[in-house]
Motif scaffolding. Structure first.
Motif: not given
Length: 202
Positions: A83-102
């Motif tokens: 388990v590792i943790a990023l030192r710099q926060y990555v802000k998640p995008s509000e909306f996901p990509a429109f893909t078949r999987f999603n």
């Protein structure tokens, strides 16, 4: 029983006792954001062990937990991080990509007309020939039999109302969906970071 206990059984957590004999290819690192939440639940945010060690050497992540497995070079040795943790926060995008999987994930991998989890494809609620668009709000998961049965008609014309109206999900909503579909196995050092806030059941 805790829902997390059920998920743990289904996911077959691997014991740390198996670590010394585990293959290096079976030693991915769970990646947490700087706030110690997973970058994503489904697909789970995992890095190969080589990428994790490179990020450690570049001081981009902190080690939270490790496998018992050790790798060596001529001048040093290191336990492989689990388990590792990023030192710099990555802000998640509000909306996901429109893909078949999603799309399948939003619809819980089941047909939105009959509930079947088999032979999944997607269907335009308002057919394209009637001006229906290819968008979150007009596409839903359908099994092949229901898709053929509905054909080029609207749900009302086919007398096939969707179980749930299609919406554009947020990334948070998809993450919540993903937590219900654990991967084939989870290492025991990951459990505290994946299911620590699961609601307790009476």
């Amino acid at each position: 029983m805790l829902r997390s206990e059920l998920m743990e059984r289904a996911a077959r957590f691997r014991s740390a006792e198996e670590d010394p004999s585990r293959s290096l290819s079976d030693c991915p690192a769970l990646v947490l954001n700087a706030d110690y939440t997973p970058l994503s639940y489904y697909p789970l945010s995992l890095w190969p062990w080589q990428t994790a060690i490179k990020a450690i050497c570049l001081e981009r992540v902190d080690i939270v937990s490790s496998y018992d497995r050790v790798v060596h070079s001529p001048s040093w040795s290191m336990q492989i991080p689990s388990v590792i943790a990023l030192r710099q926060y990555v802000k998640p995008s509000e909306f996901p990509a429109f893909t078949r999987f999603n799309l399948f994930l939003r619809d819980r991998f089941s047909c939105q007309y009959c509930g079947s989890p088999h032979q999944l494809t997607f269907d335009h609620v308002i057919p394209r020939r009637l001006g229906g668009r290819t968008s979150w709000e007009n596409i839903l998961t359908a099994c092949s039999p229901c898709n053929l049965k509905k054909g080029g008609r609207t749900p009302r014309q086919a007398n096939m109302p969707p179980l749930v109206a299609p919406i554009r999900p947020t990334s948070w909503q998809l993450q919540e969906r993903g937590r219900a579909f654990p991967p084939n196995y989870l290492h025991e050092t990951w459990r505290d970071w994946l299911y620590w806030d699961i609601e307790l059941e009476a």
